[in-house]
Design a protein around this motif. Structure first.
Motif, PDB file in Angstrom:
ATOM      1  N   ALA A  48       0.834  -1.203   0.000  1.00 21.50           N
ATOM      2  CA  ALA A  48       0.000   0.000   0.000  1.00 21.50           C
ATOM      3  C   ALA A  48       0.868   1.252   0.000  1.00 21.50           C
ATOM      4  O   ALA A  48       0.575   2.225  -0.713  1.00 21.50           O
ATOM      5  N   ARG A  49       1.964   1.228   0.774  1.00 21.67           N
ATOM      6  CA  ARG A  49       2.872   2.372   0.805  1.00 21.67           C
ATOM      7  C   ARG A  49       3.516   2.593  -0.558  1.00 21.67           C
ATOM      8  O   ARG A  49       3.611   3.719  -1.049  1.00 21.67           O
ATOM      9  N   LEU A  50       3.931   1.511  -1.206  1.00 24.58           N
ATOM     10  CA  LEU A  50       4.558   1.623  -2.523  1.00 24.58           C
ATOM     11  C   LEU A  50       3.568   2.078  -3.589  1.00 24.58           C
ATOM     12  O   LEU A  50       3.922   2.849  -4.495  1.00 24.58           O
ATOM     13  N   LYS A  51       2.330   1.619  -3.499  1.00 28.27           N
ATOM     14  CA  LYS A  51       1.301   2.070  -4.452  1.00 28.27           C
ATOM     15  C   LYS A  51       1.049   3.566  -4.290  1.00 28.27           C
ATOM     16  O   LYS A  51       0.876   4.280  -5.281  1.00 28.27           O
ATOM     17  N   LEU A  52       1.022   4.048  -3.056  1.00 22.87           N
ATOM     18  CA  LEU A  52       0.823   5.470  -2.808  1.00 22.87           C
ATOM     19  C   LEU A  52       2.010   6.270  -3.352  1.00 22.87           C
ATOM     20  O   LEU A  52       1.826   7.310  -3.998  1.00 22.87           O
ATOM     21  N   LEU A  57       4.393   9.736  -7.616  1.00 21.53           N
ATOM     22  CA  LEU A  57       5.430   9.946  -8.625  1.00 21.53           C
ATOM     23  C   LEU A  57       4.867   9.993 -10.043  1.00 21.53           C
ATOM     24  O   LEU A  57       5.505  10.540 -10.940  1.00 21.53           O
ATOM     25  N   SER A  58       3.714   9.415 -10.277  1.00 22.95           N
ATOM     26  CA  SER A  58       3.138   9.417 -11.617  1.00 22.95           C
ATOM     27  C   SER A  58       2.221  10.616 -11.839  1.00 22.95           C
ATOM     28  O   SER A  58       1.537  10.690 -12.846  1.00 22.95           O
ATOM     29  N   ASN A  59       2.263  11.570 -10.945  1.00 21.38           N
ATOM     30  CA  ASN A  59       1.480  12.792 -11.081  1.00 21.38           C
ATOM     31  C   ASN A  59       1.955  13.544 -12.323  1.00 21.38           C
ATOM     32  O   ASN A  59       3.141  13.792 -12.511  1.00 21.38           O
ATOM     33  N   HIS A  60       1.021  13.920 -13.192  1.00 18.49           N
ATOM     34  CA  HIS A  60       1.353  14.562 -14.466  1.00 18.49           C
ATOM     35  C   HIS A  60       2.106  15.873 -14.255  1.00 18.49           C
ATOM     36  O   HIS A  60       3.066  16.165 -14.980  1.00 18.49           O
ATOM     37  N   GLN A  61       1.686  16.665 -13.287  1.00 19.90           N
ATOM     38  CA  GLN A  61       2.352  17.939 -13.035  1.00 19.90           C
ATOM     39  C   GLN A  61       3.799  17.726 -12.594  1.00 19.90           C
ATOM     40  O   GLN A  61       4.693  18.479 -12.979  1.00 19.90           O
ATOM     41  N   LEU A  62       4.030  16.702 -11.793  1.00 19.28           N
ATOM     42  CA  LEU A  62       5.389  16.402 -11.342  1.00 19.28           C
ATOM     43  C   LEU A  62       6.266  15.999 -12.519  1.00 19.28           C
ATOM     44  O   LEU A  62       7.410  16.438 -12.645  1.00 19.28           O
TER      45      LEU A  62
END
Length: 87
Positions: A48-52, A57-62
């Protein structure tokens, strides 16, 4: 009658040893099961921690911000080449 008592005593002792052996076997398996269940809970929490973290990290803005910092841009038409493969 004396032989019967000895036979019954031996059978009783073997039965007692068998019961103790089965209880020990059962206890060991219960302990192993408990450890496996605790490990399962830890692995589920880690997952769950890794999925979060992956979602963050896969946030488009990032990604867009990181690409701008590194001067990355999508390839244009001039950068694209078509290669024909002849059989």
């Amino acid at each position: 009658m004396n032989k019967l008592n000895v036979v019954l005593l031996v059978i009783t002792l073997l039965s007692g040893i068998g019961a103790v052996t089965v209880q020990d076997y059962s206890r060991r398996h219960f302990i192993a099961l408990d450890k496996a269940q605790k490990q399962e809970i830890q692995l589920e929490q880690e997952f769950a921690r890794l999925k979060l973290k992956q979602a963050k990290l896969s946030n488009h803005q990032l990604i867009k911000g990181a690409a701008e910092r590194q001067n990355l841009h999508p390839p244009g038409v001039a950068d694209t080449k078509i290669i024909e493969i002849k059989p």
